[in-house]
Design a protein around this motif. Structure first.
Motif, PDB file in Angstrom:
ATOM      1  N   SER A   1     -57.710  19.834 -15.652  1.00 36.34           N
ATOM      2  CA  SER A   1     -57.694  20.703 -16.991  1.00 36.34           C
ATOM      3  C   SER A   1     -56.553  21.746 -16.733  1.00 36.34           C
ATOM      4  O   SER A   1     -56.121  22.105 -17.762  1.00 36.34           O
ATOM      5  N   ILE A   2     -56.079  21.970 -15.666  1.00 37.79           N
ATOM      6  CA  ILE A   2     -54.861  22.927 -15.421  1.00 37.79           C
ATOM      7  C   ILE A   2     -53.692  22.083 -16.112  1.00 37.79           C
ATOM      8  O   ILE A   2     -52.623  22.496 -16.946  1.00 37.79           O
ATOM      9  N   ARG A   3     -53.460  20.711 -15.722  1.00 37.52           N
ATOM     10  CA  ARG A   3     -52.542  19.921 -16.167  1.00 37.52           C
ATOM     11  C   ARG A   3     -52.575  19.823 -17.884  1.00 37.52           C
ATOM     12  O   ARG A   3     -51.622  19.638 -18.493  1.00 37.52           O
ATOM     13  N   GLU A   4     -53.800  19.632 -18.254  1.00 43.79           N
ATOM     14  CA  GLU A   4     -53.839  19.547 -19.645  1.00 43.79           C
ATOM     15  C   GLU A   4     -53.382  20.995 -20.671  1.00 43.79           C
ATOM     16  O   GLU A   4     -53.208  20.651 -21.635  1.00 43.79           O
ATOM     17  N   SER A   5     -53.449  21.904 -19.842  1.00 47.73           N
ATOM     18  CA  SER A   5     -52.998  23.169 -20.577  1.00 47.73           C
ATOM     19  C   SER A   5     -51.414  23.177 -20.911  1.00 47.73           C
ATOM     20  O   SER A   5     -50.902  24.169 -21.443  1.00 47.73           O
ATOM     21  N   GLN A   6     -50.789  22.394 -20.184  1.00 46.93           N
ATOM     22  CA  GLN A   6     -49.463  21.993 -20.573  1.00 46.93           C
ATOM     23  C   GLN A   6     -48.699  23.320 -20.128  1.00 46.93           C
ATOM     24  O   GLN A   6     -47.629  23.625 -21.189  1.00 46.93           O
ATOM     25  N   LYS A   7     -48.962  23.977 -19.154  1.00 45.54           N
ATOM     26  CA  LYS A   7     -47.862  25.157 -18.706  1.00 45.54           C
ATOM     27  C   LYS A   7     -46.535  24.483 -18.324  1.00 45.54           C
ATOM     28  O   LYS A   7     -46.243  23.515 -18.252  1.00 45.54           O
ATOM     29  N   ASN A   8     -45.493  25.273 -18.217  1.00 41.62           N
ATOM     30  CA  ASN A   8     -44.280  25.025 -17.695  1.00 41.62           C
ATOM     31  C   ASN A   8     -44.491  24.500 -16.333  1.00 41.62           C
ATOM     32  O   ASN A   8     -45.375  24.881 -15.508  1.00 41.62           O
ATOM     33  N   PRO A   9     -43.846  23.343 -15.851  1.00 37.89           N
ATOM     34  CA  PRO A   9     -44.238  22.645 -14.472  1.00 37.89           C
ATOM     35  C   PRO A   9     -44.203  23.660 -13.224  1.00 37.89           C
ATOM     36  O   PRO A   9     -44.803  23.529 -12.431  1.00 37.89           O
ATOM     37  N   ILE A  10     -43.225  24.699 -13.225  1.00 39.54           N
ATOM     38  CA  ILE A  10     -43.369  25.569 -12.042  1.00 39.54           C
ATOM     39  C   ILE A  10     -44.570  26.302 -12.232  1.00 39.54           C
ATOM     40  O   ILE A  10     -45.291  26.587 -11.102  1.00 39.54           O
ATOM     41  N   GLU A  11     -44.974  26.935 -13.248  1.00 35.29           N
ATOM     42  CA  GLU A  11     -46.061  27.917 -13.524  1.00 35.29           C
ATOM     43  C   GLU A  11     -47.289  26.823 -12.917  1.00 35.29           C
ATOM     44  O   GLU A  11     -48.259  27.453 -12.348  1.00 35.29           O
ATOM     45  N   GLU A  12     -47.267  25.718 -13.537  1.00 33.74           N
ATOM     46  CA  GLU A  12     -48.348  24.724 -13.421  1.00 33.74           C
ATOM     47  C   GLU A  12     -48.935  24.699 -11.735  1.00 33.74           C
ATOM     48  O   GLU A  12     -49.950  24.731 -11.356  1.00 33.74           O
ATOM     49  N   LEU A  13     -47.779  24.459 -10.984  1.00 38.64           N
ATOM     50  CA  LEU A  13     -47.896  24.156  -9.611  1.00 38.64           C
ATOM     51  C   LEU A  13     -48.395  25.461  -9.021  1.00 38.64           C
ATOM     52  O   LEU A  13     -49.422  25.431  -7.944  1.00 38.64           O
ATOM     53  N   TYR A  14     -48.199  26.771  -9.587  1.00 38.96           N
ATOM     54  CA  TYR A  14     -48.851  28.015  -9.125  1.00 38.96           C
ATOM     55  C   TYR A  14     -50.312  28.139  -9.419  1.00 38.96           C
ATOM     56  O   TYR A  14     -50.914  28.525  -8.649  1.00 38.96           O
ATOM     57  N   GLU A  15     -50.448  27.719 -10.578  1.00 39.12           N
ATOM     58  CA  GLU A  15     -51.988  27.763 -11.233  1.00 39.12           C
ATOM     59  C   GLU A  15     -52.578  26.663 -10.207  1.00 39.12           C
ATOM     60  O   GLU A  15     -53.848  27.053 -10.030  1.00 39.12           O
ATOM     61  N   ILE A  16     -52.231  25.501 -10.209  1.00 36.10           N
ATOM     62  CA  ILE A  16     -52.881  24.629  -9.073  1.00 36.10           C
ATOM     63  C   ILE A  16     -53.027  25.226  -7.682  1.00 36.10           C
ATOM     64  O   ILE A  16     -54.301  25.082  -7.242  1.00 36.10           O
ATOM     65  N   LYS A  17     -52.086  25.693  -7.152  1.00 39.93           N
ATOM     66  CA  LYS A  17     -52.271  26.491  -6.008  1.00 39.93           C
ATOM     67  C   LYS A  17     -53.434  27.344  -5.768  1.00 39.93           C
ATOM     68  O   LYS A  17     -54.498  27.439  -5.050  1.00 39.93           O
ATOM     69  N   LYS A  18     -53.428  28.537  -6.720  1.00 41.03           N
ATOM     70  CA  LYS A  18     -54.341  29.392  -6.685  1.00 41.03           C
ATOM     71  C   LYS A  18     -55.748  28.755  -6.933  1.00 41.03           C
ATOM     72  O   LYS A  18     -56.839  29.199  -6.272  1.00 41.03           O
ATOM     73  N   PHE A  19     -55.997  27.728  -7.880  1.00 45.73           N
ATOM     74  CA  PHE A  19     -57.121  27.243  -8.234  1.00 45.73           C
ATOM     75  C   PHE A  19     -58.005  26.395  -6.664  1.00 45.73           C
ATOM     76  O   PHE A  19     -58.912  26.611  -6.311  1.00 45.73           O
ATOM     77  N   VAL A  20     -56.872  25.723  -6.000  1.00 41.40           N
ATOM     78  CA  VAL A  20     -57.215  25.005  -4.719  1.00 41.40           C
ATOM     79  C   VAL A  20     -57.464  26.072  -3.807  1.00 41.40           C
ATOM     80  O   VAL A  20     -58.651  25.868  -2.848  1.00 41.40           O
ATOM     81  N   MET A  21     -56.809  27.162  -3.764  1.00 43.05           N
ATOM     82  CA  MET A  21     -57.279  28.110  -2.706  1.00 43.05           C
ATOM     83  C   MET A  21     -58.717  28.854  -2.725  1.00 43.05           C
ATOM     84  O   MET A  21     -59.242  29.018  -1.838  1.00 43.05           O
ATOM     85  N   ILE A  22     -58.986  28.832  -4.073  1.00 41.39           N
ATOM     86  CA  ILE A  22     -60.455  29.691  -4.272  1.00 41.39           C
ATOM     87  C   ILE A  22     -61.449  28.399  -4.110  1.00 41.39           C
ATOM     88  O   ILE A  22     -62.368  28.933  -3.288  1.00 41.39           O
ATOM     89  N   HIS A  23     -61.213  27.347  -4.131  1.00 43.31           N
ATOM     90  CA  HIS A  23     -62.248  26.186  -3.792  1.00 43.31           C
ATOM     91  C   HIS A  23     -62.288  25.983  -2.448  1.00 43.31           C
ATOM     92  O   HIS A  23     -63.243  25.661  -1.910  1.00 43.31           O
ATOM     93  N   LEU A  24     -60.882  26.136  -1.736  1.00 48.64           N
ATOM     94  CA  LEU A  24     -60.880  25.904  -0.178  1.00 48.64           C
ATOM     95  C   LEU A  24     -61.432  27.201   0.661  1.00 48.64           C
ATOM     96  O   LEU A  24     -61.301  27.092   1.807  1.00 48.64           O
ATOM     97  N   LYS A  25     -61.943  28.322   0.042  1.00 45.29           N
ATOM     98  CA  LYS A  25     -62.183  29.437   0.714  1.00 45.29           C
ATOM     99  C   LYS A  25     -61.325  30.164   1.562  1.00 45.29           C
ATOM    100  O   LYS A  25     -61.622  30.548   2.671  1.00 45.29           O
ATOM    101  N   ASP A  26     -60.035  29.751   1.403  1.00 41.14           N
ATOM    102  CA  ASP A  26     -58.891  30.225   2.125  1.00 41.14           C
ATOM    103  C   ASP A  26     -59.122  29.596   3.532  1.00 41.14           C
ATOM    104  O   ASP A  26     -58.176  29.899   4.436  1.00 41.14           O
ATOM    105  N   GLU A  27     -59.762  28.625   3.847  1.00 43.78           N
ATOM    106  CA  GLU A  27     -59.822  27.792   4.885  1.00 43.78           C
ATOM    107  C   GLU A  27     -59.641  28.436   6.570  1.00 43.78           C
ATOM    108  O   GLU A  27     -58.911  28.212   7.077  1.00 43.78           O
TER     109      GLU A  27
END
Length: 201
Positions: free
Chosen positions: A65-91
């Motif tokens: 769903s982040i990829r579908e929002s078509q942000k610029n590629p650099i911003e997209e990577l940061y959004e994905i990182k933020k999303f994954v960190m939330i889901h992984l509870k900071d491990e």
């Protein structure tokens, strides 16, 4: 009930580790009997397997769903990182290490799936960045996508990067910046610096 058990177990495994949590702990946390858990999962290994699948699917859907929002590629990577960190509870408990040590077959299977998803995601990100002139024209897309995956998995190695010394969120930020600085054009650098500055303010 099965979904409720999956959600609670996944949360506990990520917070405290796959080895640390017993079926008794899970039953106690849910306020149900162990017998109820065993009606849905024949043993702990099966539960761990389904939890890793459940988490993988949740993260894969979020990334899509982040990829579908078509942000610029650099911003997209940061959004994905933020999303994954939330889901992984900071491990905080190094769940990947425990999964690899105590459930190697499950670890190998999920890692192959992670590679397939991440590879296609990063290749598509790199190709869009090339078209937008924010990544350098002479990069080897296949090499960069693989080295990115390799680095992302390596920074989760607690022997190499102990959590006490390298908090996961900062480590992810440092790695992402390291990756991007090696492939961006001056136009890309401007976007990256804006994102870093806005994250620090």
């Amino acid at each position: 009930m099965k979904e409720k058990i999956l959600e609670k177990a996944t949360n506990l495994f990520l917070t405290l580790g796959f080895k640390s949590i017993t079926m008794d702990d899970l039953a106690h946390e849910l306020g149900i009997s162990k017998k109820t858990i065993y009606t849905h999962f024949e043993n702990k290994t099966k539960l761990v397997e389904e939890c890793t699948q459940f988490l993988f699917q949740s993260i894969a859907c979020g990334i899509d769903s982040i990829r579908e929002s078509q942000k610029n590629p650099i911003e997209e990577l940061y959004e994905i990182k933020k999303f994954v960190m939330i889901h992984l509870k900071d491990e905080k408990s190094s769940p990947q290490y425990q999964l690899q040590k105590y459930y190697p077959k499950i670890f190998k299977s999920i890692r192959q799936k992670q590679f397939a998803v991440m590879q296609s995601c990063v290749i598509e990100n790199l190709e869009r960045g090339l078209k937008q002139d924010i990544y350098r024209k002479n990069i080897n897309v296949d090499f960069v996508s693989r080295i990115y995956f390799s680095g992302m998995t390596s920074i989760k190695d607690d022997d190499l990067f102990p959590i006490a010394k390298f908090p996961r969120a900062l480590l992810m930020d440092d790695y992402l910046e390291y990756h991007l600085r090696g492939i961006i054009t001056p136009k890309g650098r401007k976007i990256l610096n804006e994102i870093i500055n806005s994250n620090q303010s």
